[in-house]
Design a protein around this motif. Structure first.
Motif, mmCIF file in Angstrom:
data_model
loop_
_atom_site.group_PDB
_atom_site.id
_atom_site.type_symbol
_atom_site.label_atom_id
_atom_site.label_comp_id
_atom_site.label_asym_id
_atom_site.label_seq_id
_atom_site.Cartn_x
_atom_site.Cartn_y
_atom_site.Cartn_z
ATOM 1 N N ILE A 4 0.759 -1.308 0.134
ATOM 2 C CA ILE A 4 0.093 0.058 -0.204
ATOM 3 C C ILE A 4 1.080 1.173 0.424
ATOM 4 O O ILE A 4 1.575 1.413 0.952
ATOM 5 N N PRO A 5 0.926 2.204 -1.102
ATOM 6 C CA PRO A 5 1.574 3.177 -1.118
ATOM 7 C C PRO A 5 1.390 4.188 0.135
ATOM 8 O O PRO A 5 0.261 4.402 0.238
ATOM 9 N N LEU A 6 2.485 4.833 0.595
ATOM 10 C CA LEU A 6 2.449 5.690 1.533
ATOM 11 C C LEU A 6 2.158 7.095 1.086
ATOM 12 O O LEU A 6 1.535 8.068 1.940
ATOM 13 N N GLY A 7 2.631 7.494 -0.092
ATOM 14 C CA GLY A 7 2.130 8.767 -0.548
ATOM 15 C C GLY A 7 3.283 9.705 0.178
ATOM 16 O O GLY A 7 4.405 9.410 0.305
ATOM 17 N N PHE A 8 2.534 10.727 0.684
ATOM 18 C CA PHE A 8 3.196 12.024 1.331
ATOM 19 C C PHE A 8 3.377 11.570 2.959
ATOM 20 O O PHE A 8 4.028 12.507 3.635
ATOM 21 N N HIS A 9 2.638 10.569 3.199
ATOM 22 C CA HIS A 9 2.647 10.255 4.760
ATOM 23 C C HIS A 9 4.101 9.696 5.065
ATOM 24 O O HIS A 9 4.971 8.860 4.434
ATOM 25 N N SER A 10 4.603 10.263 6.381
ATOM 26 C CA SER A 10 5.885 9.459 6.897
ATOM 27 C C SER A 10 5.415 8.163 7.669
ATOM 28 O O SER A 10 4.208 7.795 7.712
ATOM 29 N N PRO A 11 6.293 7.251 7.794
ATOM 30 C CA PRO A 11 5.957 5.866 8.191
ATOM 31 C C PRO A 11 5.082 6.040 9.633
ATOM 32 O O PRO A 11 4.408 5.298 9.810
ATOM 33 N N ALA A 12 5.541 6.969 10.390
ATOM 34 C CA ALA A 12 4.756 7.109 11.777
ATOM 35 C C ALA A 12 3.335 7.358 11.483
ATOM 36 O O ALA A 12 2.369 7.037 11.975
ATOM 37 N N GLU A 13 3.307 8.400 10.507
ATOM 38 C CA GLU A 13 1.824 8.887 10.045
ATOM 39 C C GLU A 13 1.055 7.702 9.443
ATOM 40 O O GLU A 13 -0.142 7.466 9.982
ATOM 41 N N ALA A 14 1.735 6.911 8.395
ATOM 42 C CA ALA A 14 1.088 5.621 7.976
ATOM 43 C C ALA A 14 0.606 4.595 9.119
ATOM 44 O O ALA A 14 -0.528 4.096 8.911
ATOM 45 N N LEU A 15 1.543 4.525 10.059
ATOM 46 C CA LEU A 15 1.195 3.245 10.890
ATOM 47 C C LEU A 15 0.004 3.742 11.586
ATOM 48 O O LEU A 15 -0.805 3.130 12.046
ATOM 49 N N ALA A 16 0.073 5.321 12.160
ATOM 50 C CA ALA A 16 -1.072 5.620 12.901
ATOM 51 C C ALA A 16 -2.534 5.715 12.218
ATOM 52 O O ALA A 16 -3.382 5.211 12.834
ATOM 53 N N ILE A 17 -2.577 5.891 10.933
ATOM 54 C CA ILE A 17 -3.579 5.950 10.128
ATOM 55 C C ILE A 17 -4.144 4.311 10.108
ATOM 56 O O ILE A 17 -5.184 4.186 10.280
ATOM 57 N N ALA A 18 -3.095 3.428 9.841
ATOM 58 C CA ALA A 18 -3.788 2.218 9.649
ATOM 59 C C ALA A 18 -4.187 1.792 11.085
ATOM 60 O O ALA A 18 -5.148 0.955 11.123
ATOM 61 N N GLU A 19 -3.426 2.035 12.246
ATOM 62 C CA GLU A 19 -4.029 1.491 13.471
ATOM 63 C C GLU A 19 -5.339 1.815 13.677
ATOM 64 O O GLU A 19 -6.240 1.321 14.240
ATOM 65 N N SER A 20 -5.602 3.257 13.647
ATOM 66 C CA SER A 20 -6.986 3.792 13.529
ATOM 67 C C SER A 20 -7.912 3.080 12.907
ATOM 68 O O SER A 20 -9.047 2.550 13.223
ATOM 69 N N ARG A 21 -7.794 2.987 11.367
ATOM 70 C CA ARG A 21 -8.662 2.095 10.531
ATOM 71 C C ARG A 21 -9.188 0.822 11.101
ATOM 72 O O ARG A 21 -10.055 0.495 10.984
ATOM 73 N N LEU A 22 -7.821 0.072 11.293
ATOM 74 C CA LEU A 22 -8.045 -1.370 11.596
ATOM 75 C C LEU A 22 -8.852 -1.626 12.950
ATOM 76 O O LEU A 22 -9.670 -2.342 13.081
ATOM 77 N N SER A 23 -8.572 -0.555 13.752
ATOM 78 C CA SER A 23 -9.318 -0.590 15.107
ATOM 79 C C SER A 23 -10.792 -0.407 15.139
ATOM 80 O O SER A 23 -11.787 -1.052 15.531
ATOM 81 N N ASP A 24 -11.282 0.516 14.007
ATOM 82 C CA ASP A 24 -12.474 0.635 13.568
ATOM 83 C C ASP A 24 -13.253 -0.311 13.030
ATOM 84 O O ASP A 24 -14.440 -0.698 12.985
ATOM 85 N N LEU A 25 -12.460 -1.406 12.309
ATOM 86 C CA LEU A 25 -12.923 -2.486 11.530
ATOM 87 C C LEU A 25 -12.952 -3.821 12.446
ATOM 88 O O LEU A 25 -13.375 -4.788 12.292
ATOM 89 N N GLY A 26 -12.627 -3.609 13.791
ATOM 90 C CA GLY A 26 -12.556 -4.841 14.594
ATOM 91 C C GLY A 26 -11.481 -5.589 14.731
ATOM 92 O O GLY A 26 -11.298 -6.573 15.382
ATOM 93 N N TYR A 27 -10.453 -4.971 14.190
ATOM 94 C CA TYR A 27 -8.962 -5.428 14.076
ATOM 95 C C TYR A 27 -7.829 -4.607 14.856
ATOM 96 O O TYR A 27 -6.926 -4.003 14.016
#
Length: 484
Positions: A123-146
């Motif tokens: 999954i391309p990061l685009g303009f996101h830094s590694p920390a930002e990408a991981l934070a966004i992924a963590e938030s979305r996965l938590s919303d999805l029950g994972y």
């Protein structure tokens, strides 16, 4: 010599823990269960039923082999023990590796590890830094029950896990089988099924065992019958039998209960079930009208007498004594002999012993329903039956199954283990920031299920798609902010 003995022991343990040994034992146990199902078993049959079904030679052979009580034989208990040992040894051999995976899961990953997993997405990061990408992924996965594990996220790995306990499902099943086997062995060694017949007022401290050997089993307390009876429907047909039972322990009554067919009395692990009800074939009381002709030639008025077994009655005016000598409830002539077809008083034959005032003893037969069959009456006293009350008994099936709680507990645990094994899959997903095939920064996502790969692949692609959308949406918001 010691080394040789250890080698033999090792070989024996290795064979006993093998799949081949387990299959042989399981097949033997299954065959024994089939035999015990197809052949009548003594604890479940009525008295004399086996002898009616099988020829005498067959009865002797099956009895010698213990096939009339398969589930209490030494060889069936031995099969249970050996199969339990096979399951235990096989589990001990494989369990440490599974427990390490359960207790210390592999939560950290790198780019190389993720690329070795069976399911992968970049999954391309685009303009996101590694920390930002991981934070966004963590938030979305938590919303999805994972929800990812926080400790792994702090170290740069996005780690998601669900249903780790599914790894233990086979061992829960194994443990439940061992519990069931232990309960069955306890029942086979110390349990019994028996039968006892009681009349009102009777007591017993033992029951006749219906298992192999048939030796009476001591109850350890006294069972007393205070009453028996039968309830009827309005049309007169039988509705249900009942027995009023009491238990005496150390000389004191400790429990009293009226039992029905599906409502037993239980005391100290021994259960008493209502099994049957009927006449004993013995009368409780007979009522007769007695008439005779005196020495003056006059016929005396009828005198009513009541007879009970062992209690004679007196004819006041004649001075004679009458007692019950024999009672046949349902007589039939077998040659010159009188026998009974049943214990029901359908066609009674009654023999009375009459002792005159002078001491002369004579016997009189009374056939209430077939008076023409009565032989000559030498007593000079005529008897006409006016009332008949039979003695009734209750038949109680007795069961002592000390391993039943273990068996039921094992069955519940087996159900839980099978549900876990069938419907749960240990799912693990790792995510790290690395480079995609084009050398661009990307979130490398990889996953691995313990089973049901097709279902997991679909869900994994859905989660990866959601993360890609989340990262793209965040990137679009940043772009709009920059433009503004």
């Amino acid at each position: 010599m010691v080394a040789n003995q250890q080698t033999i022991l090792d070989k024996l343990l290795r064979f006993l823990s093998s799949l081949e040994c387990g299959l042989v034992l399981l097949g033997s146990l299954g065959t024994a269960v089939i035999i015990g199902t197809m052949i009548l078993q003594r604890p479940m049959t009525q008295e004399g039923q086996i002898e009616q079904v099988y020829a005498p030679q067959t009865v002797r052979l099956l009895n010698a082999l213990g096939l009339f009580d398969v589930f209490h034989t030494w060889w069936f208990i031995l099969l249970l023990g050996l199969l339990g040992a096979n399951i235990t040894l096989a589990s001990l051999e494989r369990f440490p590796q599974v427990w390490r995976l359960f207790a210390r899961p592999h939560t950290l990953a790198d780019e190389w590890y993720v690329r070795q997993l069976p399911f992968r997405r970049e999954i391309p990061l685009g303009f996101h830094s590694p920390a930002e990408a991981l934070a966004i992924a963590e938030s979305r996965l938590s919303d999805l029950g994972y929800p990812p594990k926080p400790k792994s996220l702090e170290k740069g790995t996005l780690y998601v896990e669900k249903h780790r306990t599914a790894r233990l499902a086979p061992y829960i099943v194994h443990a439940s089988l061992l519990i069931i086997f232990v309960g069955a062995i306890i029942d086979g060694l110390w349990g019994f099924k028996g039968f006892v017949s009681l009349t009102p007022g009777a007591r017993t401290q033992s029951v006749e065992a219906m298992t192999t050997g048939g030796a009476p089993r001591d109850l350890g307390f006294t069972l007393r019958c205070d009453g028996v009876g039968m309830e009827r429907y309005t049309d007169g047909s039988p509705k249900q039998y009942w027995s009023l039972l009491a238990v005496e322990d150390n000389g004191h009554e400790v429990i009293r209960k009226t039992i029905y067919v599906n409502d037993p009395l239980t005391y100290k692990g021994v259960r008493f079930f209502q099994a049957s009800y009927g006449p004993t074939g013995t009368p409780h009381q007979l009522v007769f009208d007695a008439t005779w002709t005196g020495q003056d030639g006059k016929q005396h008025p009828a005198q009513q007498i009541s007879l009970q077994p062992g209690n004679p009655a007196h004819l006041n005016d004649s001075g004679a004594t009458v007692e019950l000598a024999e009672f046949v409830p349902d007589f039939v002539l077998d040659g010159n002999q009188i026998s009974s077809r049943s214990d029901e008083p359908r066609n009674p034959a009654i023999q009375l012993g009459v002792t005159s005032a002078s001491g002369k003893h004579t016997e009189v037969w009374v056939f209430p329903k077939a008076q023409q069959m009565a032989p000559p009456n030498p007593s000079g006293i005529s008897f006409e039956l006016r009332g008949l009350e039979m003695e009734y008994m209750t038949g109680l099936q007795v069961a002592h199954q000390p391993g039943q709680n273990l068996i039921w507990g094992g069955c519940l645990l087996l159900t839980a283990g099978l549900m876990m094994a069938l419907y749960m899959s240990h799912v693990r997903i790792w995510g790290v920031v690395g480079r995609d095939r084009k050398g661009q920064p990307a979130l490398l996502l990889g996953g691995q299920p313990s089973k049901y790969r097709e279902s997991f692949e679909k869900r994994f692609n859905e989660l990866a798609g959601e993360l890609e959308i989340a990262l793209s949406a965040a990137q679009a918001e940043i772009g709009e902010a920059i433009s503004a």
